[in-house]
Design an enzyme around this catalytic site. Structure first.
Site, PDB file in Angstrom:
ATOM      1  CB  SER A   1      -0.909   0.016   1.229  1.00  9.63           C
ATOM      2  OG  SER A   1      -1.802  -1.068   1.175  1.00  9.63           O
TER       3      SER A   1
ATOM      4  CD  GLU B   1       2.421   0.052  13.319  1.00  2.00           C
ATOM      5  OE1 GLU B   1       2.375  -0.301  14.529  1.00  2.00           O
ATOM      6  OE2 GLU B   1       1.740  -0.482  12.441  1.00  2.00           O
TER       7      GLU B   1
ATOM      8  CG  PHE C   1      -0.952   2.240  11.611  1.00  2.00           C
ATOM      9  CD1 PHE C   1      -1.924   2.093  12.591  1.00  2.00           C
ATOM     10  CD2 PHE C   1      -1.206   1.739  10.348  1.00  2.00           C
ATOM     11  CE1 PHE C   1      -3.122   1.452  12.318  1.00  2.00           C
ATOM     12  CE2 PHE C   1      -2.399   1.099  10.065  1.00  2.00           C
ATOM     13  CZ  PHE C   1      -3.366   0.957  11.046  1.00  2.00           C
TER      14      PHE C   1
ATOM     15  CG  HIS D   1      -3.517   4.771   3.250  1.00  2.00           C
ATOM     16  ND1 HIS D   1      -2.387   4.509   2.511  1.00  2.00           N
ATOM     17  CD2 HIS D   1      -4.474   3.937   2.779  1.00  2.00           C
ATOM     18  CE1 HIS D   1      -2.650   3.564   1.631  1.00  2.00           C
ATOM     19  NE2 HIS D   1      -3.906   3.195   1.772  1.00  2.00           N
TER      20      HIS D   1
ATOM     21  CG  ASP E   1     -10.155   0.587   5.298  1.00  2.00           C
ATOM     22  OD1 ASP E   1     -11.040  -0.268   5.080  1.00  2.00           O
ATOM     23  OD2 ASP E   1      -8.990   0.476   4.889  1.00  2.00           O
TER      24      ASP E   1
ATOM     25  CD  GLN F   1      -7.279   1.606   9.734  1.00  2.00           C
ATOM     26  OE1 GLN F   1      -6.329   1.584   8.968  1.00  2.00           O
ATOM     27  NE2 GLN F   1      -7.299   0.906  10.834  1.00  2.00           N
TER      28      GLN F   1
ATOM     29  NE  ARG G   1      -7.617   3.184  -0.103  1.00  2.00           N
ATOM     30  CZ  ARG G   1      -8.792   3.160  -0.747  1.00  2.00           C
ATOM     31  NH1 ARG G   1      -9.517   4.245  -0.882  1.00  2.00           N
ATOM     32  NH2 ARG G   1      -9.236   2.024  -1.247  1.00  2.00           N
TER      33      ARG G   1
END
Lengths: 284, 317
Positions: B38, B59, B84, B110, B118, B122, B168
């Protein structure tokens, strides 16, 4: 098995460690700040590493092939500074500046102010990760240097400690040694009554570390374990060093109250007497 | 909806740029935390497997490891989703990277609402504020693929930490492909009002500027991709020459680019500033572009806000 370390070396290291302990008392007294308990417990480990085991050159602190030490329990900064001074990385006089405004010797280890410490630490659970990065860096560069991460036992409650240990095991980093200062006591009390970490040696083994258990105040055992770690080629080594919080000062030993409490004037005098250095206290 | 250039993936641009950088710098290392497909670091990993570490879902340790590698003198890129990176790994970014001045480039994909289906869990809309508050951190939010390529090269070119936020979604090309740290890019000239925008909102700013141009209003558009350090001089000029500033961002208005511009203008050359961004709420699931509309970032809303400022200036009735 590694060779028996010579008696003369053992007694030299013991007397250096004693001097390191005196400096810890003087530093934390003068600054009216610092963490004497965990500094005194890790003193023998740091003395063995910095004064004997590690390949270092105080004249060239940025020498690329030097061994690296990450003091992940960064609150034990006074022990590290004193040992670095004994090894010639900083002037003894500078220890008097510990935690004062403008000092290079910050309350928790600071790589920016004092580049001869490899990494800033003090938020627990990150030192092993940085050490894993350093060990990978050495491997990629084809350097032979070794990386030592010294962690505390309260730090074994931090999740990222186990992430990083997992990574060191996964990458089979034979140049990485994790030393646990197992003094059994964290800020609020005994680790096993707050959040038990046992069986800690089994946990290291399960994370693919060759794991040795030693008395962390016995230089013969410390040097032997470090030599064994050096000889081990199949992956990282963990050394569980059983120690005493506040080691060397009777009224601090095993006491969580001295985790982050500097000695009073009376306590500092008594401590220095017990450490064989009665007399002048530095200005506070 | 009007689109300015062909939409292109900023993530693809990042992945390709990393490979180019890897060719030029044999010591450059890349880490990822189980999202390499991704984030597009997978391309680097395939080309340079020895210098690529996919550490799995850890992470904070990815960031600490990146610091350890960087302290050995390397340029290190580390990627995962923004939620993250800035969220899960904040402590490691602060202590292991910034507190060491380590040469680590966090490229977080993202970011923002455009994560879409999502959902709010997120869709981090707090990351720019978290990152720009860190001493020594450079923060970059590119608006299109060509400037992403330039930004990745730029951040690789200096010694120190950086955070680059990518979306994204594909975005239309709006810049000439140049990017300089500390410089705002003027993408549309104007004298009645300035719209300052970052990321996906730059294209919407240009649409609104074009619409208002049709009725004789002159709207300047600044791409503030270099969020930190930011271009104080360009903001001063915009305030002095256009008299009002509208700020657009896919981020909470509390701590993001709007907050930055409002305080910079207040201290530089005070003129009215309005902030259009995510109000003090989390996002939710939905089609990415309709989420922007849902959270107050529709072109209609932007036009209304612009109109309000123009009215206050006496430019329209």
């Amino acid at each position: 098995m590694a060779e028996e370390p010579p008696a003369e070396l053992l007694s030299t290291l013991a007397s250096t460690a004693r001097e390191v302990r005196r400096e810890i008392i003087r530093m934390t007294y003068a600054a009216a700040s610092g963490h004497p308990g965990g500094s005194l417990s890790v003193t023998d480990l740091l003395t063995a590493l910095l004064l004997h085991e590690m390949r270092l050159d105080p004249g060239r602190p940025d020498w690329g092939d030097r061994d690296r030490l990450v003091l992940s329990k960064g609150h034990a900064a006074p022990a590290l500074y004193a040992a670095l001074a004994m090894r010639g990385f900083l002037p003894r006089d500078e220890l008097r500046t510990f935690a004062q405004l403008g000092s290079r010797l910050q309350g928790h280890v600071d790589h920016r102010t004092l580049p001869c410490v490899e990494a800033s630490t003090g938020a627990l659970g990150q030192g092993i990760g940085m050490a894993v990065g350093m060990a990978l860096d050495a491997r990629l560069a084809g350097r032979m240097n070794r990386v030592y991460a010294v962690i505390g036992d309260g730090e074994c409650q931090v999740g990222s400690t186990w992430e990083a240990l997992m990574a060191g095991g996964h990458y089979r980093l034979a140049n990485l040694v994790v030393l646990l200062d197992r003094n059994g006591v964290e800020t609020d009390g005994p680790t096993e009554s707050i959040m038990g970490i046992e069986p800690i040696a089994d946990k290291f083994r399960a994370f693919r570390y060759r794991t040795l258990e030693i008395d962390g105040h016995d230089f013969r055992q410390i040097l032997t374990a470090l030599a064994e770690a050096r000889a081990w080629r199949d992956g990282p080594t963990a050394i569980v060093a059983h120690t005493v919080k506040g080691k060397g000062v009777s009224f601090m030993e095993g006491q969580h109250t001295f985790h982050a409490k500097p000695p009073t004037e009376v306590e500092a005098r008594r401590a220095l007497e017990e450490l064989g250095a009665p007399g002048e206290l530095p200005a506070r | 909806m009007t689109r300015l250039g062909t939409p292109e993936s900023l993530r693809d641009a990042y992945g390709a740029s990393l490979v180019e950088l890897g060719e030029r710098d044999p010591r450059l290392v890349v880490l990822d935390a189980d999202l390499s497909g991704s984030t597009r670091t997978v391309q680097f990993g395939q080309r340079f497997p020895d210098r690529f570490f996919n550490v799995g879902v850890m992470e904070p340790t990815m960031v600490a490891m990146a610091s350890g590698l960087a302290l050995g003198g390397r340029t290190v890129f580390a990627s995962t989703f923004a939620v993250f990176a800035a969220g899960q790994a904040y402590g490691a970014i602060r202590q292991s990277v910034c507190y060491n001045r380590a040469n680590v480039k966090l490229v977080a994909t993202h970011g923002g609402l455009l994560v879409g289906p999502d959902g709010g869990m997120q869709q981090i809309v707090e990351d720019i504020g978290l990152m720009r508050g860190l001493p020594g951190m450079t923060v970059v939010v590119p608006a299109d693929a060509p400037s992403t390529r330039a930004a990745v090269r730029e951040v690789a070119g200096f010694d120190g930490p950086a955070y680059v936020r990518l979306p994204r979604e594909r975005l239309p090309t709006v810049t000439d492909g140049s990017f300089r740290i500390g410089r705002a890019a003027e993408l549309h000239p104007g004298s009645d009002l300035t719209i300052v925008a970052v990321g996906a909102l730059v294209a919407r700013a240009l649409e609104v500027a074009a619409d208002l141009g049709q009725v004789g209003l002159s709207v300047r558009v600044l791409d503030l991709a270099s969020v930190k350090p930011f271009d104080q001089a360009a903001l001063d000029r915009a305030a002095r020459e256009t008299g009002a500033i509208l700020v657009l961002e896919e981020h909470t208005v509390l701590t993001g680019v709007g907050a930055l511009v409002a305080s910079a203008v207040a201290e530089g050359y005070p003129v009215p500033v309005r902030r259009v961004g995510v109000p003090d709420v989390f996002g939710e699931s939905g089609e990415p572009w309709s989420l922007l509309d849902r959270y107050g970032l529709s072109t209609e809303r932007i036009r209304e806000e612009a109109w309000e400022l123009l009215r206050a200036r006496g430019k329209v009735q």
